[in-house]
Motif scaffolding. Structure first.
Motif, PDB file in Angstrom:
ATOM      1  N   UNK A 226     -18.172  19.952   8.386  1.00  0.00           N
ATOM      2  CA  UNK A 226     -17.280  18.827   8.696  1.00  0.00           C
ATOM      3  C   UNK A 226     -16.493  18.417   7.461  1.00  0.00           C
ATOM      4  N   UNK A 227     -17.147  18.378   6.319  1.00  0.00           N
ATOM      5  CA  UNK A 227     -16.444  18.043   5.084  1.00  0.00           C
ATOM      6  C   UNK A 227     -15.327  19.043   4.808  1.00  0.00           C
ATOM      7  N   UNK A 228     -15.584  20.318   5.089  1.00  0.00           N
ATOM      8  CA  UNK A 228     -14.547  21.338   4.881  1.00  0.00           C
ATOM      9  C   UNK A 228     -13.359  21.076   5.790  1.00  0.00           C
ATOM     10  N   UNK A 229     -13.629  20.771   7.065  1.00  0.00           N
ATOM     11  CA  UNK A 229     -12.527  20.501   7.995  1.00  0.00           C
ATOM     12  C   UNK A 229     -11.728  19.267   7.575  1.00  0.00           C
ATOM     13  N   UNK A 230     -12.415  18.289   7.020  1.00  0.00           N
ATOM     14  CA  UNK A 230     -11.750  17.063   6.563  1.00  0.00           C
ATOM     15  C   UNK A 230     -11.196  17.205   5.143  1.00  0.00           C
ATOM     16  N   UNK A 231     -11.397  18.376   4.537  1.00  0.00           N
ATOM     17  CA  UNK A 231     -10.903  18.663   3.187  1.00  0.00           C
ATOM     18  C   UNK A 231     -11.449  17.689   2.151  1.00  0.00           C
ATOM     19  N   UNK A 232     -12.625  17.135   2.409  1.00  0.00           N
ATOM     20  CA  UNK A 232     -13.241  16.164   1.521  1.00  0.00           C
ATOM     21  C   UNK A 232     -14.096  16.858   0.469  1.00  0.00           C
ATOM     22  N   UNK A 233     -13.831  16.547  -0.788  1.00  0.00           N
ATOM     23  CA  UNK A 233     -14.639  17.084  -1.873  1.00  0.00           C
ATOM     24  C   UNK A 233     -15.668  16.073  -2.358  1.00  0.00           C
ATOM     25  N   UNK A 234     -15.249  14.808  -2.472  1.00  0.00           N
ATOM     26  CA  UNK A 234     -16.133  13.785  -3.009  1.00  0.00           C
ATOM     27  C   UNK A 234     -15.503  12.421  -2.768  1.00  0.00           C
ATOM     28  N   UNK A 235     -16.153  11.394  -3.289  1.00  0.00           N
ATOM     29  CA  UNK A 235     -15.610  10.035  -3.259  1.00  0.00           C
ATOM     30  C   UNK A 235     -15.671   9.472  -4.674  1.00  0.00           C
ATOM     31  N   UNK A 236     -14.558   8.914  -5.132  1.00  0.00           N
ATOM     32  CA  UNK A 236     -14.481   8.315  -6.464  1.00  0.00           C
ATOM     33  C   UNK A 236     -14.597   6.799  -6.358  1.00  0.00           C
ATOM     34  N   UNK A 237     -15.156   6.194  -7.384  1.00  0.00           N
ATOM     35  CA  UNK A 237     -15.241   4.738  -7.468  1.00  0.00           C
ATOM     36  C   UNK A 237     -14.225   4.256  -8.510  1.00  0.00           C
ATOM     37  N   UNK A 238     -13.026   3.967  -8.058  1.00  0.00           N
ATOM     38  CA  UNK A 238     -11.960   3.533  -8.949  1.00  0.00           C
ATOM     39  C   UNK A 238     -11.973   2.016  -9.115  1.00  0.00           C
ATOM     40  N   UNK A 239     -11.584   1.517 -10.285  1.00  0.00           N
ATOM     41  CA  UNK A 239     -11.441   0.071 -10.442  1.00  0.00           C
ATOM     42  C   UNK A 239     -10.174  -0.397  -9.742  1.00  0.00           C
ATOM     43  N   UNK A 240     -10.120  -1.648  -9.319  1.00  0.00           N
ATOM     44  CA  UNK A 240      -8.920  -2.140  -8.625  1.00  0.00           C
ATOM     45  C   UNK A 240      -7.635  -1.928  -9.418  1.00  0.00           C
ATOM     46  N   UNK A 241      -7.708  -2.042 -10.749  1.00  0.00           N
ATOM     47  CA  UNK A 241      -6.488  -1.916 -11.553  1.00  0.00           C
ATOM     48  C   UNK A 241      -5.910  -0.505 -11.528  1.00  0.00           C
ATOM     49  N   UNK A 242      -6.671   0.483 -11.068  1.00  0.00           N
ATOM     50  CA  UNK A 242      -6.126   1.832 -10.955  1.00  0.00           C
ATOM     51  C   UNK A 242      -4.937   1.857 -10.010  1.00  0.00           C
ATOM     52  N   UNK A 243      -4.926   0.946  -9.032  1.00  0.00           N
ATOM     53  CA  UNK A 243      -3.848   0.918  -8.047  1.00  0.00           C
ATOM     54  C   UNK A 243      -2.604   0.193  -8.541  1.00  0.00           C
ATOM     55  N   UNK A 244      -2.654  -0.352  -9.764  1.00  0.00           N
ATOM     56  CA  UNK A 244      -1.462  -1.000 -10.314  1.00  0.00           C
ATOM     57  C   UNK A 244      -0.305  -0.015 -10.471  1.00  0.00           C
ATOM     58  N   UNK A 245      -0.616   1.283 -10.578  1.00  0.00           N
ATOM     59  CA  UNK A 245       0.446   2.283 -10.739  1.00  0.00           C
ATOM     60  C   UNK A 245       1.351   2.328  -9.514  1.00  0.00           C
ATOM     61  N   UNK A 246       0.830   1.938  -8.346  1.00  0.00           N
ATOM     62  CA  UNK A 246       1.657   1.908  -7.138  1.00  0.00           C
ATOM     63  C   UNK A 246       2.676   0.782  -7.223  1.00  0.00           C
ATOM     64  N   UNK A 247       2.224  -0.365  -7.699  1.00  0.00           N
ATOM     65  CA  UNK A 247       3.168  -1.470  -7.907  1.00  0.00           C
ATOM     66  C   UNK A 247       4.187  -1.113  -8.999  1.00  0.00           C
ATOM     67  N   UNK A 248       3.748  -0.362 -10.010  1.00  0.00           N
ATOM     68  CA  UNK A 248       4.656   0.039 -11.074  1.00  0.00           C
ATOM     69  C   UNK A 248       5.768   0.933 -10.533  1.00  0.00           C
ATOM     70  N   UNK A 249       5.458   1.797  -9.581  1.00  0.00           N
ATOM     71  CA  UNK A 249       6.487   2.634  -8.967  1.00  0.00           C
ATOM     72  C   UNK A 249       7.539   1.767  -8.272  1.00  0.00           C
ATOM     73  N   UNK A 250       7.082   0.751  -7.571  1.00  0.00           N
ATOM     74  CA  UNK A 250       8.019  -0.171  -6.929  1.00  0.00           C
ATOM     75  C   UNK A 250       8.877  -0.865  -7.977  1.00  0.00           C
ATOM     76  N   UNK A 251       8.260  -1.330  -9.057  1.00  0.00           N
ATOM     77  CA  UNK A 251       8.986  -2.049 -10.100  1.00  0.00           C
ATOM     78  C   UNK A 251      10.040  -1.173 -10.763  1.00  0.00           C
ATOM     79  N   UNK A 252       9.698   0.078 -11.017  1.00  0.00           N
ATOM     80  CA  UNK A 252      10.648   0.982 -11.656  1.00  0.00           C
ATOM     81  C   UNK A 252      11.855   1.232 -10.758  1.00  0.00           C
ATOM     82  N   UNK A 253      11.639   1.318  -9.454  1.00  0.00           N
ATOM     83  CA  UNK A 253      12.773   1.489  -8.533  1.00  0.00           C
ATOM     84  C   UNK A 253      13.653   0.244  -8.533  1.00  0.00           C
ATOM     85  N   UNK A 254      13.041  -0.926  -8.559  1.00  0.00           N
ATOM     86  CA  UNK A 254      13.833  -2.166  -8.565  1.00  0.00           C
ATOM     87  C   UNK A 254      14.638  -2.298  -9.855  1.00  0.00           C
TER      88      UNK A 254
END
Length: 262
Positions: A226-254
């Motif tokens: 099932x993991x192979x069909x779902x292409x899942x290798x693992x799960x990472x525990x990222x800190x919330x601030x890791x997602x700030x790069x998504x907001x940075x992409x928006x900011x750079x476009x603006x």
């Protein structure tokens, strides 16, 4: 009050939907068997529910306010072109017979996107196009399709010329719908960013959040096929601030005077 759960983001085909449902059911059996797997149309309201035990969202709505209501549980690591650990990118696609071979060559083209609150289909494409925009415009027309599959069909059927597709969705689509994806080709990738996070309400205890993480890893390792069909290798525990790069992409476009896809 029984808790609820859903994994709505990568149900690209009925078979994949069944596998995601089975994975979630395995997790819930290990953590809270009374929790209900549900389906909801209004995902933004669903994600904000205080009884949410586990779901998956897009990183863009997460950084635009959803983070006030939820906690990060894990970020899947997928085995798909365009993925690097817990990061992913979007494949920029056009028709196989289209003359464009780069995003720069798509000036004046018709762009399809799944939704304006999508990181992979909208935010990442806007960020990629921003350096080439003039007076806030680049495309001749934009079209909202409602889903990545809708965008793939729009390009393949000549109702649009270009779209940015979550690379995991694209890998699933190549497996499930080869006739469709065979009519398309990639001309590049967007900047990578953290993948679609698994979330829980902030009302979920620290102990139960830890149990969810352990159950996800156990469900992954106990059914390798099932993991192979779902292409899942693992799960990472990222800190919330890791997602700030998504907001940075928006900011750079603006900053580049390209606040909306146009």
């Amino acid at each position: 009050m029984n808790k609820i759960a859903a994994l709505p983001m990568y149900n690209v085909s009925p078979a994949l939907a069944a596998d995601w449902h089975a994975l979630l059911a395995d997790v819930l059996r290990r953590v809270e068997p009374a929790a209900a797997i549900v389906e909801r149309d209004d995902l933004h309201a669903f994600w904000r529910r205080p009884d949410l035990l586990l779901s998956q969202t897009c990183g863009y709505p997460y950084v635009l306010g959803l983070n006030e209501y939820v906690q990060l549980i894990a970020t899947p690591e997928f085995d798909a072109p365009g993925c690097d650990g817990a990061n992913y990118s979007s494949v920029i696609v056009t028709r196989s017979d289209a003359p464009s071979d780069s995003i720069e060559a798509c000036r004046g083209a018709r762009a399809a996107f799944n939704a304006a609150d999508s990181n992979s289909g909208y935010n990442a494409l806007r960020h990629t196009v921003a350096p080439y925009a003039r007076d806030g415009r680049f495309f001749g027309e934009t079209r909202e399709t409602g889903s990545h599959l809708g965008s793939l069909h729009a390009v393949a059927d000549n109702r649009a010329d270009v779209a940015a597709i979550d690379c995991v969705t694209m890998a699933f689509a190549r497996d499930a719908y080869p006739e469709l994806t065979g009519r398309l080709r990639g001309i590049g990738y967007t900047r990578s960013s953290p993948g679609l996070p698994l979330i829980a309400s902030k009302h979920v205890s620290r102990e139960q959040a830890g149990a969810l993480r352990a159950a996800l890893h156990e469900a992954l390792t106990t059914d390798h096929e099932r993991a192979r069909r779902l292409k899942l290798k693992s799960f990472a525990n990222l800190p919330p601030e890791a997602y700030d790069s998504i907001r940075q992409m928006e900011s750079e476009a603006r900053v580049a005077n390209y606040a909306r896809l146009a």
